[in-house]
Design a protein around this motif. Structure first.
Motif: not given
Length: 137
Positions: A55-58, A108-112
């Protein structure tokens, strides 16, 4: 609509087995919620019980968008899976916190991190199902 449409891109390079990764760009609102629900439904039909939404570009999410996220979670729950949100922008993170939705949706903070969590939850869910099949639990 607030001005920017929603774009949902499936990232097949990171999607595996029962886990799908969708990257969101733009705005999630009344006009675009159906699009997200349809995309997640397609993931579920493809056997992906767990969906990670990057969602970083939402850039915008209103109450209709929040409702859509909850409906998506319900759909995936019925499939025996779940929903993870990754890196929501500060405004969305604040709304999730104020409304308490961050207690219902996994963030969460990362995709990983999200992918690791889906693997752990999938193993736990599969183990519980096997125990139920054998009359245990």
């Amino acid at each position: 609509m607030h001005g920017t449409e929603l774009t949902v891109l499936a990232d097949d390079s990171m999607s595996t087995g029962s886990v799908g990764l969708l990257r969101l760009f733009g705005e999630l609102d009344q006009d675009s919620g159906a699009q997200l629900f349809t995309e997640v439904g397609a993931q579920a039909e493809a056997g992906r019980r767990w969906v990670v939404l990057e969602c970083s570009q939402l850039v915008f999410c209103d109450s209709s968008g929040l409702n859509c996220l909850l409906r998506v979670r319900q759909l995936l729950d019925r499939q025996g899976g779940g929903l993870f949100l990754v890196r929501p922008q500060k405004s969305l993170a604040l709304v999730l916190s104020i409304t308490g939705i961050d207690q219902v949706l996994s963030v969460t903070g990362t995709v990983e991190e999200a992918l690791q969590s889906t693997r752990e939850e999938a193993r736990s869910t599969d183990r519980s199902a096997r125990l139920r099949d054998h009359g245990i639990g």
